[in-house]
Design a protein around this motif. Structure first.
Motif, PDB file in Angstrom:
ATOM      1  N   UNK A  16       5.406  -3.263  -7.026  1.00  0.00           N
ATOM      2  CA  UNK A  16       4.038  -3.645  -7.739  1.00  0.00           C
ATOM      3  C   UNK A  16       3.178  -2.457  -7.990  1.00  0.00           C
ATOM      4  N   UNK A  17       2.785  -2.105  -9.089  1.00  0.00           N
ATOM      5  CA  UNK A  17       1.683  -1.084  -9.354  1.00  0.00           C
ATOM      6  C   UNK A  17       2.043   0.213  -8.951  1.00  0.00           C
ATOM      7  N   UNK A  18       3.561   0.673  -9.126  1.00  0.00           N
ATOM      8  CA  UNK A  18       3.903   1.893  -8.784  1.00  0.00           C
ATOM      9  C   UNK A  18       3.701   2.320  -7.239  1.00  0.00           C
ATOM     10  N   UNK A  19       3.735   1.288  -6.423  1.00  0.00           N
ATOM     11  CA  UNK A  19       3.415   1.562  -4.848  1.00  0.00           C
ATOM     12  C   UNK A  19       2.095   1.798  -4.600  1.00  0.00           C
ATOM     13  N   UNK A  20       1.128   1.534  -5.587  1.00  0.00           N
ATOM     14  CA  UNK A  20      -0.243   1.721  -5.358  1.00  0.00           C
ATOM     15  C   UNK A  20      -0.621   3.114  -4.868  1.00  0.00           C
ATOM     16  N   UNK A  21       0.023   4.320  -5.208  1.00  0.00           N
ATOM     17  CA  UNK A  21       0.044   5.566  -4.732  1.00  0.00           C
ATOM     18  C   UNK A  21      -1.375   5.953  -5.292  1.00  0.00           C
TER      19      UNK A  21
ATOM     20  N   UNK B  40      -1.102   8.464 -15.596  1.00  0.00           N
ATOM     21  CA  UNK B  40      -0.061   8.395 -16.516  1.00  0.00           C
ATOM     22  C   UNK B  40       1.249   9.280 -16.156  1.00  0.00           C
ATOM     23  N   UNK B  41       1.090  10.390 -15.608  1.00  0.00           N
ATOM     24  CA  UNK B  41       2.333  11.154 -15.331  1.00  0.00           C
ATOM     25  C   UNK B  41       3.419  10.437 -14.207  1.00  0.00           C
ATOM     26  N   UNK B  42       2.487   9.352 -13.370  1.00  0.00           N
ATOM     27  CA  UNK B  42       3.515   8.856 -12.236  1.00  0.00           C
ATOM     28  C   UNK B  42       4.207   7.625 -13.200  1.00  0.00           C
ATOM     29  N   UNK B  43       3.690   7.208 -14.267  1.00  0.00           N
ATOM     30  CA  UNK B  43       4.504   6.110 -14.937  1.00  0.00           C
ATOM     31  C   UNK B  43       5.492   6.599 -15.855  1.00  0.00           C
ATOM     32  N   UNK B  44       5.153   7.853 -16.411  1.00  0.00           N
ATOM     33  CA  UNK B  44       6.161   8.593 -17.146  1.00  0.00           C
ATOM     34  C   UNK B  44       7.216   8.965 -16.325  1.00  0.00           C
ATOM     35  N   UNK B  45       6.974   9.380 -14.878  1.00  0.00           N
ATOM     36  CA  UNK B  45       8.017   9.735 -14.277  1.00  0.00           C
ATOM     37  C   UNK B  45       9.086   8.560 -13.979  1.00  0.00           C
ATOM     38  N   UNK B  46       8.445   7.424 -13.679  1.00  0.00           N
ATOM     39  CA  UNK B  46       9.425   6.527 -13.369  1.00  0.00           C
ATOM     40  C   UNK B  46      10.116   5.740 -14.631  1.00  0.00           C
TER      41      UNK B  46
ATOM     42  N   UNK C 269       0.921  -1.138  -0.081  1.00  0.00           N
ATOM     43  CA  UNK C 269      -0.064  -0.140   0.090  1.00  0.00           C
ATOM     44  C   UNK C 269       1.009   1.371  -0.032  1.00  0.00           C
ATOM     45  N   UNK C 270       0.302   2.404  -0.469  1.00  0.00           N
ATOM     46  CA  UNK C 270       1.360   3.590  -0.640  1.00  0.00           C
ATOM     47  C   UNK C 270       2.007   3.826   0.927  1.00  0.00           C
ATOM     48  N   UNK C 271       1.034   3.811   1.885  1.00  0.00           N
ATOM     49  CA  UNK C 271       1.621   4.279   3.216  1.00  0.00           C
ATOM     50  C   UNK C 271       2.803   3.292   3.531  1.00  0.00           C
TER      51      UNK C 271
ATOM     52  N   UNK D 178      -0.872  13.670  -6.026  1.00  0.00           N
ATOM     53  CA  UNK D 178       0.236  14.591  -6.855  1.00  0.00           C
ATOM     54  C   UNK D 178       1.483  13.812  -6.810  1.00  0.00           C
ATOM     55  N   UNK D 179       2.364  14.192  -7.628  1.00  0.00           N
ATOM     56  CA  UNK D 179       3.545  13.618  -7.909  1.00  0.00           C
ATOM     57  C   UNK D 179       4.599  13.845  -6.684  1.00  0.00           C
ATOM     58  N   UNK D 180       4.112  14.844  -5.933  1.00  0.00           N
ATOM     59  CA  UNK D 180       5.149  15.160  -4.693  1.00  0.00           C
ATOM     60  C   UNK D 180       4.482  14.620  -3.187  1.00  0.00           C
ATOM     61  N   UNK D 181       3.499  13.710  -3.577  1.00  0.00           N
ATOM     62  CA  UNK D 181       3.050  13.100  -2.197  1.00  0.00           C
ATOM     63  C   UNK D 181       4.155  12.201  -1.811  1.00  0.00           C
ATOM     64  N   UNK D 182       4.210  12.116  -0.238  1.00  0.00           N
ATOM     65  CA  UNK D 182       5.244  11.547   0.449  1.00  0.00           C
ATOM     66  C   UNK D 182       5.645  10.180  -0.154  1.00  0.00           C
ATOM     67  N   UNK D 183       4.608   9.284  -0.562  1.00  0.00           N
ATOM     68  CA  UNK D 183       4.787   7.963  -0.915  1.00  0.00           C
ATOM     69  C   UNK D 183       5.489   7.997  -2.095  1.00  0.00           C
ATOM     70  N   UNK D 184       5.157   8.924  -2.962  1.00  0.00           N
ATOM     71  CA  UNK D 184       5.777   8.775  -4.607  1.00  0.00           C
ATOM     72  C   UNK D 184       6.984   9.290  -4.478  1.00  0.00           C
ATOM     73  N   UNK D 185       7.409  10.368  -3.399  1.00  0.00           N
ATOM     74  CA  UNK D 185       8.795  10.959  -3.099  1.00  0.00           C
ATOM     75  C   UNK D 185       9.480   9.461  -2.666  1.00  0.00           C
ATOM     76  N   UNK D 186       8.867   8.747  -1.630  1.00  0.00           N
ATOM     77  CA  UNK D 186       9.823   7.667  -1.435  1.00  0.00           C
ATOM     78  C   UNK D 186      10.260   6.604  -2.222  1.00  0.00           C
ATOM     79  N   UNK D 187       9.093   6.365  -3.247  1.00  0.00           N
ATOM     80  CA  UNK D 187       9.395   5.455  -4.482  1.00  0.00           C
ATOM     81  C   UNK D 187      10.496   5.948  -5.121  1.00  0.00           C
TER      82      UNK D 187
END
Length: 294
Positions: free
Chosen positions: A181-186, A230-236, A160-162, A191-200
């Protein structure tokens, strides 16, 4: 299992798969899909968290023919427990076009893992997500990682994201390749700046870290057509193009919102990764290294 326990039933996948508007390259791999049953042949585990619709090998092969996908990685699902027969059967029937990721129990032995390797398994998966039981026993987790290291396997982490935030220090200490898996289910609404995506993103700076840019229907907060994911996949894909995988997640177990059409998901990949050479890395070169290196 308690006789009065209610086991939720999953929705069936969209049966009318649309033909994608572009053709994946030769050797393209769906690196995250499942085979469920049929229950009459490969029974679901009594202690399962959900009951899926039967989604047998033949249906997966037909889906891939429609999508232009030539190879696949069968991710063994928790609804079958640690009974690996359904996944090993699919791999054996594929003529070398499929590999697999296992689910194991605390009694797994080195000999048992060697047998799975001979059957085409190249990784082991651990679920951390709440609806599938939450955190595994970490001593068991560490022991299995040590057992699979000599086999050259990787570990797949379903989080899960957390969890990405909370477990990042522990994940960073893993000594074998690990796949998120699944971009960390963020959640896209964060948004792209959320803590879970920043940690990923920070984890992906580790050369052992891989990520699957699939599950856009799980990341999306807006629903179909899932463009907010889509922007999350693009960034990764921009950050680590040589350590990104993609998959359909067919037949999409435990989807609570809009059921995706798998043809549309192939088109979403092209939207997220517009560069043809990078798409080839994601679909062909990267799974080659992780699943067919031997």
């Amino acid at each position: 299992m308690s006789a009065d326990r209610v086991i939720p039933t999953c929705k069936a996948p969209d049966p009318d798969t649309r033909t994608p508007s572009w053709r994946p390259p030769p050797g393209a791999c769906d690196a995250h899909c499942h085979i469920f049953g049929p229950d009459a042949v490969f029974p679901y585990a009594e202690d399962r968290a959900y009951t899926p619709p039967d989604a047998p090998y033949e249906a997966l092969v037909a889906l891939h023919a429609k999508l232009g996908i030539e190879r696949a990685v069968i991710v063994h699902a928790s609804c079958h427990g640690s009974d690996m027969r359904v996944t090993l059967d699919g791999i054996a029937r594929s003529g070398g076009r499929m590999r697999g990721v296992a689910v194991v129990d605390p009694g797994v032995t080195d000999a048992g893992l060697a047998a799975l390797h001979a059957g085409g398994i190249r990784g082991v998966r651990f679920n951390f997500v709440r609806h599938l039981g939450g955190m595994p026993d970490m001593a068991f987790f560490e022991r299995v990682l040590a057992q699979v290291e000599p086999l050259g396997w990787h570990v797949v982490l379903h989080l899960d994201a957390q969890d990405v935030v909370e477990l990042a220090p522990r994940i960073a200490r893993i000594r074998i390749p690990f796949v998120i898996d699944h971009m960390g289910r963020v959640k896209a609404k964060g948004g792209l700046d959320q803590p879970a995506f920043a940690a990923l993103i920070e984890l992906m700076r580790n050369p052992l870290a891989w990520v699957k840019i699939c599950g856009m229907e799980r990341v999306s907060s807006a629903g179909a057509p899932f463009h907010d994911a889509v922007p999350f996949a693009t960034k990764l894909a921009e950050l680590a193009p040589d350590r990104v995988l993609w998959g359909t997640d067919w037949p999409h177990p435990n989807i609570s919102g809009d059921m995706p059409n798998d043809g549309d998901l192939v088109n979403l990949l092209a939207l997220a990764v517009p560069d043809e050479a990078t798409r080839r890395r994601v679909l062909v070169d990267n799974p080659n290294r992780l699943y067919w290196a031997d």
